[in-house]
Design an enzyme around this catalytic site. Sequence first.
Site, short mmCIF file in Angstrom:
data_model
loop_
_atom_site.label_atom_id
_atom_site.label_comp_id
_atom_site.label_asym_id
_atom_site.label_seq_id
_atom_site.Cartn_x
_atom_site.Cartn_y
_atom_site.Cartn_z
N LYS A 308 0.83 -1.21 0.00
CA LYS A 308 0.00 0.00 0.00
C LYS A 308 0.87 1.26 0.00
O LYS A 308 2.02 1.24 0.42
CB LYS A 308 -0.91 0.01 1.23
CG LYS A 308 -1.91 -1.15 1.25
CD LYS A 308 -2.95 -1.00 0.14
CE LYS A 308 -3.89 -2.18 0.11
NZ LYS A 308 -3.35 -3.36 -0.55
N ASP A 309 0.25 2.37 -0.47
CA ASP A 309 0.96 3.64 -0.56
C ASP A 309 1.55 4.05 0.78
O ASP A 309 1.02 3.72 1.84
CB ASP A 309 0.00 4.75 -1.01
CG ASP A 309 -0.55 4.51 -2.40
OD1 ASP A 309 -0.18 5.24 -3.32
OD2 ASP A 309 -1.38 3.59 -2.55
N LYS A 310 2.62 4.82 0.70
CA LYS A 310 3.20 5.38 1.92
C LYS A 310 2.49 6.68 2.30
O LYS A 310 1.99 6.82 3.41
CB LYS A 310 4.69 5.65 1.76
CG LYS A 310 5.28 6.31 3.01
CD LYS A 310 6.69 6.78 2.83
CE LYS A 310 7.17 7.47 4.11
NZ LYS A 310 8.51 8.04 4.00
#
Length: 673
Positions: A308-310
């Site tokens: 998942k995105d940071k």
Amino acid sequence: MEMESQCLSPCFVSDHEGFSGSIKNSTRDFIVIEIDLHGQRVNSLTLPQQTPELPAAEVQQSSSKEEENKRADNRTEKAVLQEVTAELSSLNGEGDLTEGFDLNVLLGSSVYEALENFSSKLVGCREEQKMTEGLEMSLGTFPDKHQRASVHRAVRHSYPHLMTITNQAEIRVREDPDFRELSKLVPEEEAEDFFRFIDAKVPGSAFTFSPDDSKSHRTSVHHFLSRKFGKLVETKSFSEQDRTAITVRLRERGKQGKKRTAADCEEQVETYTGFTLKKENLETLEAISYMSAVLGVLPSDFSYAGIKDKRAITYQSMVVKKISTKRLQEKLSEFERRGMQVSNIHSVSEPLRLGRLKGNHFDLVIRDLKNYEKCSSLELEELVKKAVENVKTHGFVNYYGPQRFGNSQSVQADRVGLALLKEDMVTALKLFLSPEEGDDLQNKAKRHFLHTGNAKESLALMPAYKARERLMLRALHRYGSDQEGCGRAWISLPHGMRVFYLHAYCSRLWNEAASYRLNTLPHRPVQGDLVWTSSRQDEPATEESDTAQVHIITSAEEKDNVFSLKQVVLPMPGNTVKYPENVLGKWYQDRLSQDGLGSCRFRITSLKLNVPGCYRPLLAYPHNITYSLQTTEEESFTEPSPPPSTTALKLSFDLDSSCYATVCLREIMKCDL
């Protein structure tokens, strides 16, 4: 979005006018919620769905800084550890499991650096000095026995010449006299590999020393191994092609004849605990590194369906092996101090697998919305409506987003992958160690290596938290920087990291192929295209589509419009895929030949890498898309007058797995993000 090739620009599906705006102003503007295989959002069972809050002009807002302040104390540590775990954790548990222990996380940066200095001091000491001074250092106190076990194994894996001793909860290290004795009989590198083999204790495994033509010397080695490790291993000499080598095997645990009890059977059943992880401004692998250090397990004991995105607030399912639900519950407060929340804890029967999710739900806010030509708010609303309806109906080109190629400003991962596919280990390593702009320690270390070729001095300069680079430099110092030495350096990285670079190259080629297909051929299926077939004609393809489901369109099928564009797939290069039988197929051949891969088998035996390839839909479609425009107030700290009003777009939608929200936004806004 940095996905353009030198010759092919990304394409749009629709020709509506776009607009500008800013995304990810804060993590609350980008919320990602995983959707499981049953179509359920993973946060729906235990956590209320969170959506971005817009500071509407007509509504008084409460402070939105509280959660940011709560995590402010962790920013420095997060920045330091940001890139550590991706290179030390092999996906799905591949590779040597002890690689997954991250000493920088377990010990902290200062103790880790002190341990490095201690190890170097030992190597440089005369034997008499070691004996008389009794060199030893403390790594600190670890009340949790699982953490102590992790520290013991991690130190011995990274520093095989050291031994660890526990005094109550304190762990101390000193030189291992057994290692010193063996290193007088065999090369130091072999002694290190042997001690790692002994510590790993992998059932059924074996270790073979280099061929040795001296029988008396082999006898000395046999005697040493029998004296020190006789209860654990057995040794034999084997001759092959007039050369003789010693092979060491772990002894099997004798359980024949013993009746298995119910307790024995119970012990053999692995414990798996599932949970939902909420994280903010934290990479998935970084979060796993923190949790594994707290729980005293390997990062590879964690499994998940996707990264998942940071720069976001994200929710995702995870499973951890060897940890009970009770033990995980006990550590919730420690996770919260790291900026993570764990919920929905429950027992499961197996780990998760990458890609085993239906997709992701996104709640986004695009702020400071503006048309490229000044227009009224009513016209802007009409423009946004048209853009959203177009992407809902016609979809967007399913490009890989920039995060697929890494964050490097100078050399991106696909160029490293190309060099590896050409088996040019030296070039791949030089690209890998290419410095960025800036004069920090890691860039100084990289420049020093490229200018001098001195891996030892570069290793001394490289910061302790740059674990991937340190692994490579340590291997280069040991094996040299020629083709063979660089190959040994690459193999020192976990499998998941090595194959990442190959996938990056294949993804870049897919992006270019998609642009070529849409620029050259009609925006409808044509003869020779590949399509995904299913029981439903309008059902879109998925990246899991295999060769058995892929069909080549015939002339009659093109004429009768049997298939739709949403069923067209393009191959990710590999050794099991088939290519389109039209101009696009020739483009693949020419493009691979242009990169020197005309005869590439997409298999690198020396690095234990294999790329079978797959198929990816040309188009992707958002599902359940909703939007609203809202007037917001910009923060103003100097103006006494009311702050100016701006327009923000609140957007929610679902995407299938492996699709990128930023690529969808690019189609909607018609601009790079």
